[in-house]
Write a protein that holds these residues in place. Structure first.
Motif, PDB file in Angstrom:
ATOM      1  N   ALA A 117       0.829  -1.214   0.000  1.00  0.00           N
ATOM      2  CA  ALA A 117       0.000   0.000   0.000  1.00  0.00           C
ATOM      3  C   ALA A 117       0.862   1.262   0.000  1.00  0.00           C
ATOM      4  N   LEU A 118       1.914   1.290   0.795  1.00  0.00           N
ATOM      5  CA  LEU A 118       2.782   2.474   0.828  1.00  0.00           C
ATOM      6  C   LEU A 118       3.492   2.675  -0.504  1.00  0.00           C
ATOM      7  N   ASP A 119       3.887   1.586  -1.164  1.00  0.00           N
ATOM      8  CA  ASP A 119       4.512   1.699  -2.482  1.00  0.00           C
ATOM      9  C   ASP A 119       3.512   2.256  -3.500  1.00  0.00           C
ATOM     10  N   ALA A 120       2.266   1.792  -3.444  1.00  0.00           N
ATOM     11  CA  ALA A 120       1.231   2.304  -4.355  1.00  0.00           C
ATOM     12  C   ALA A 120       0.981   3.786  -4.093  1.00  0.00           C
ATOM     13  N   LYS A 121       0.977   4.201  -2.832  1.00  0.00           N
ATOM     14  CA  LYS A 121       0.786   5.614  -2.481  1.00  0.00           C
ATOM     15  C   LYS A 121       1.897   6.468  -3.083  1.00  0.00           C
ATOM     16  N   GLN A 122       3.133   6.014  -2.969  1.00  0.00           N
ATOM     17  CA  GLN A 122       4.269   6.776  -3.491  1.00  0.00           C
ATOM     18  C   GLN A 122       4.307   6.808  -5.004  1.00  0.00           C
ATOM     19  N   ASN A 123       3.846   5.739  -5.646  1.00  0.00           N
ATOM     20  CA  ASN A 123       4.096   5.584  -7.074  1.00  0.00           C
ATOM     21  C   ASN A 123       2.891   5.723  -7.980  1.00  0.00           C
ATOM     22  N   CYS A 124       1.695   5.963  -7.431  1.00  0.00           N
ATOM     23  CA  CYS A 124       0.582   6.207  -8.355  1.00  0.00           C
ATOM     24  C   CYS A 124       0.844   7.548  -9.035  1.00  0.00           C
ATOM     25  N   PRO A 125       0.501   7.684 -10.310  1.00  0.00           N
ATOM     26  CA  PRO A 125       0.813   8.906 -11.051  1.00  0.00           C
ATOM     27  C   PRO A 125       0.271  10.188 -10.419  1.00  0.00           C
ATOM     28  N   VAL A 126      -0.888  10.144  -9.791  1.00  0.00           N
ATOM     29  CA  VAL A 126      -1.428  11.363  -9.193  1.00  0.00           C
ATOM     30  C   VAL A 126      -0.621  11.744  -7.952  1.00  0.00           C
ATOM     31  N   SER A 127      -0.192  10.765  -7.141  1.00  0.00           N
ATOM     32  CA  SER A 127       0.688  11.081  -6.012  1.00  0.00           C
ATOM     33  C   SER A 127       1.951  11.770  -6.499  1.00  0.00           C
ATOM     34  N   LYS A 128       2.485  11.294  -7.597  1.00  0.00           N
ATOM     35  CA  LYS A 128       3.725  11.867  -8.127  1.00  0.00           C
ATOM     36  C   LYS A 128       3.541  13.301  -8.611  1.00  0.00           C
ATOM     37  N   VAL A 129       2.366  13.625  -9.135  1.00  0.00           N
ATOM     38  CA  VAL A 129       2.159  14.963  -9.687  1.00  0.00           C
ATOM     39  C   VAL A 129       1.835  15.999  -8.603  1.00  0.00           C
ATOM     40  N   LEU A 130       1.326  15.549  -7.485  1.00  0.00           N
ATOM     41  CA  LEU A 130       0.960  16.486  -6.429  1.00  0.00           C
ATOM     42  C   LEU A 130       2.208  16.974  -5.703  1.00  0.00           C
ATOM     43  N   ASN A 131       2.329  18.276  -5.569  1.00  0.00           N
ATOM     44  CA  ASN A 131       3.426  18.859  -4.812  1.00  0.00           C
ATOM     45  C   ASN A 131       2.889  19.228  -3.436  1.00  0.00           C
ATOM     46  N   ALA A 132       2.380  18.217  -2.747  1.00  0.00           N
ATOM     47  CA  ALA A 132       1.779  18.396  -1.434  1.00  0.00           C
ATOM     48  C   ALA A 132       2.092  17.159  -0.613  1.00  0.00           C
ATOM     49  N   GLU A 133       1.899  17.267   0.688  1.00  0.00           N
ATOM     50  CA  GLU A 133       2.050  16.096   1.543  1.00  0.00           C
ATOM     51  C   GLU A 133       0.971  15.094   1.158  1.00  0.00           C
ATOM     52  N   VAL A 134       1.355  13.861   0.934  1.00  0.00           N
ATOM     53  CA  VAL A 134       0.411  12.800   0.634  1.00  0.00           C
ATOM     54  C   VAL A 134       0.482  11.792   1.771  1.00  0.00           C
ATOM     55  N   THR A 135      -0.627  11.619   2.470  1.00  0.00           N
ATOM     56  CA  THR A 135      -0.676  10.686   3.581  1.00  0.00           C
ATOM     57  C   THR A 135      -1.602   9.530   3.259  1.00  0.00           C
ATOM     58  N   LEU A 136      -1.458   8.463   3.996  1.00  0.00           N
ATOM     59  CA  LEU A 136      -2.304   7.281   3.827  1.00  0.00           C
ATOM     60  C   LEU A 136      -2.629   6.700   5.175  1.00  0.00           C
ATOM     61  N   THR A 137      -3.929   6.535   5.433  1.00  0.00           N
ATOM     62  CA  THR A 137      -4.364   5.718   6.566  1.00  0.00           C
ATOM     63  C   THR A 137      -5.120   4.550   5.973  1.00  0.00           C
ATOM     64  N   HIS A 138      -5.086   3.416   6.651  1.00  0.00           N
ATOM     65  CA  HIS A 138      -5.776   2.256   6.082  1.00  0.00           C
ATOM     66  C   HIS A 138      -6.223   1.322   7.192  1.00  0.00           C
ATOM     67  N   SER A 139      -7.208   0.523   6.862  1.00  0.00           N
ATOM     68  CA  SER A 139      -7.607  -0.577   7.713  1.00  0.00           C
ATOM     69  C   SER A 139      -7.744  -1.793   6.831  1.00  0.00           C
ATOM     70  N   LEU A 140      -7.357  -2.927   7.358  1.00  0.00           N
ATOM     71  CA  LEU A 140      -7.374  -4.175   6.598  1.00  0.00           C
ATOM     72  C   LEU A 140      -8.232  -5.176   7.327  1.00  0.00           C
TER      73      LEU A 140
END
Length: 142
Positions: A117-140
């Motif tokens: 999940a953290l790799d997907a957060k870092q590497n999705c194209p929209v995460s890459k284009v945003l020049n902002a803090e990108v955070t992720l919370t999750h429950s499994l």
């Protein structure tokens, strides 16, 4: 290489102006936006809402493909993105996109899920284009 487009118009200026936004696919067609829908609770959409939808959908798809690539075949992913816009001097800056993920993936350990999940957060194209803090919370729910 794929290119997608969107367009916007704004009739009038400032708070009194009225905008319309459209997408190449036609999902949005002359959809209203303006000051009221952006900074208050008026009818229509706004850029931050559209960025949030783009980020949530991009991340969720990236995670889905990463999980499939890791050999998982059954699961459900639901992501909400909350984009924050803050006053910045005389203007505004998008300062954060907070992803909140609820997931159910059969057979995955919490540690493996978090890594993917953290790799997907870092590497999705929209995460890459945003020049902002990108955070992720999750429950499994495994």
């Amino acid at each position: 290489m794929t290119t997608r487009s969107g367009s916007a118009s704004y009739d009038g200026l400032g708070k009194d102006g009225k905008g319309h936004v459209s997408t190449q696919s036609g999902v949005l067609f002359d959809t209203q936006y303006g000051f009221n829908s952006r900074f208050e609770e008026g009818a229509g959409t706004n850029p931050e809402e559209l960025i949030a939808a783009a980020h949530a959908s991009c991340f969720t798809m990236a995670l889905s493909f990463a999980l499939a690539g890791a050999g998982f075949t059954d699961g459900k992913l639901e992501t909400t993105a909350k984009v924050t816009i803050d006053k910045d001097g005389d203007g505004f800056t998008i300062t954060k996109s907070a992803l909140d993920l609820k997931a159910s993936v059969a057979g995955i350990s919490p540690e493996q899920f978090e890594t993917i999940a953290l790799d997907a957060k870092q590497n999705c194209p929209v995460s890459k284009v945003l020049n902002a803090e990108v955070t992720l919370t999750h429950s499994l729910n495994a």
